[in-house]
Motif scaffolding. Sequence first.
Motif, short mmCIF file in Angstrom:
data_model
loop_
_atom_site.label_atom_id
_atom_site.label_comp_id
_atom_site.label_asym_id
_atom_site.label_seq_id
_atom_site.Cartn_x
_atom_site.Cartn_y
_atom_site.Cartn_z
N ASP A 1 -11.32 -8.16 -15.77
CA ASP A 1 -10.48 -7.12 -16.37
C ASP A 1 -9.41 -6.65 -15.38
O ASP A 1 -8.25 -6.47 -15.75
CB ASP A 1 -11.33 -5.92 -16.81
CG ASP A 1 -12.23 -6.23 -18.00
OD1 ASP A 1 -12.02 -7.28 -18.67
OD2 ASP A 1 -13.16 -5.43 -18.25
N THR A 2 -9.80 -6.47 -14.14
CA THR A 2 -8.86 -6.01 -13.10
C THR A 2 -7.74 -7.01 -12.91
O THR A 2 -6.56 -6.64 -12.83
CB THR A 2 -9.60 -5.76 -11.78
OG1 THR A 2 -10.61 -4.78 -12.00
CG2 THR A 2 -8.66 -5.28 -10.69
N GLN B 1 -6.72 -9.35 -15.06
CA GLN B 1 -5.91 -9.44 -16.26
C GLN B 1 -4.96 -8.25 -16.42
O GLN B 1 -3.87 -8.39 -16.95
CB GLN B 1 -6.79 -9.59 -17.50
CG GLN B 1 -7.40 -10.99 -17.56
CD GLN B 1 -8.37 -11.18 -18.70
OE1 GLN B 1 -8.82 -10.22 -19.32
NE2 GLN B 1 -8.72 -12.42 -18.96
N ARG B 2 -5.39 -7.08 -15.92
CA ARG B 2 -4.50 -5.90 -15.95
C ARG B 2 -3.32 -6.08 -15.00
O ARG B 2 -2.28 -5.49 -15.17
CB ARG B 2 -5.27 -4.63 -15.58
CG ARG B 2 -6.01 -4.00 -16.73
CD ARG B 2 -6.48 -2.59 -16.42
NE ARG B 2 -7.29 -2.49 -15.23
CZ ARG B 2 -8.61 -2.65 -15.18
NH1 ARG B 2 -9.27 -2.95 -16.28
NH2 ARG B 2 -9.28 -2.53 -14.06
N LYS C 1 -1.63 -3.32 -10.21
CA LYS C 1 -2.30 -2.09 -10.64
C LYS C 1 -3.63 -1.87 -9.90
O LYS C 1 -4.23 -0.81 -10.00
CB LYS C 1 -2.53 -2.12 -12.14
CG LYS C 1 -1.23 -2.08 -12.94
CD LYS C 1 -1.49 -2.28 -14.41
CE LYS C 1 -0.21 -2.33 -15.19
NZ LYS C 1 0.67 -3.44 -14.85
#
Length: 170
Positions: free
Chosen positions: A43-44, A46-47, A51
């Motif tokens: 998730d990190t 892909q964000r 960020k």
Amino acid sequence: MPLKLLAVRTVTTENKGKRTAGVDRVKVNKPRQKMALVKDVLDTIQRGWDKYRPMPAKRIYIPKANGKLRPLGIPTIKDRAMQAVTKIALEPYYEAKFESCSYGFRPAMGCHDAIEKIAAVLLKKQKWVLDADIKGCFDNIDHKFLASQIDAEAKVFARENFCLCNIGDQ
């Protein structure tokens, strides 16, 4: 996905400090926790890396042979996994660029390899040998400058490797 799985396995199963928590006090010991960490890392990424912000490292002091204390920073387990992903992606690129006579902090190379090379060179022709240890080098180096020295090729290489690894992750 295999890259991220390997990174999480490395920091939760293989590393010496796998049971040491960072400032968040999180330990990842069970399979379910490991899969949750994989999902968090995915998730990190892909964000977007821009960020991502690591947590502060937990500071402890370990005794040195001379009686003094050496500061040690312990990142959170997620930050260790993110570091491992980065290492796995960038290491092949830089390994191909390093000189064959460079031995420090390289996979499958150690102090004995360096000693063997020095002995071989000294047997051929006398040369000077310099052994240097720059006190507090990592603490005092300009990290922004160092990061700016990572060339565009490496960034493209890493981006391509992360993208290739993300194909099945959608």
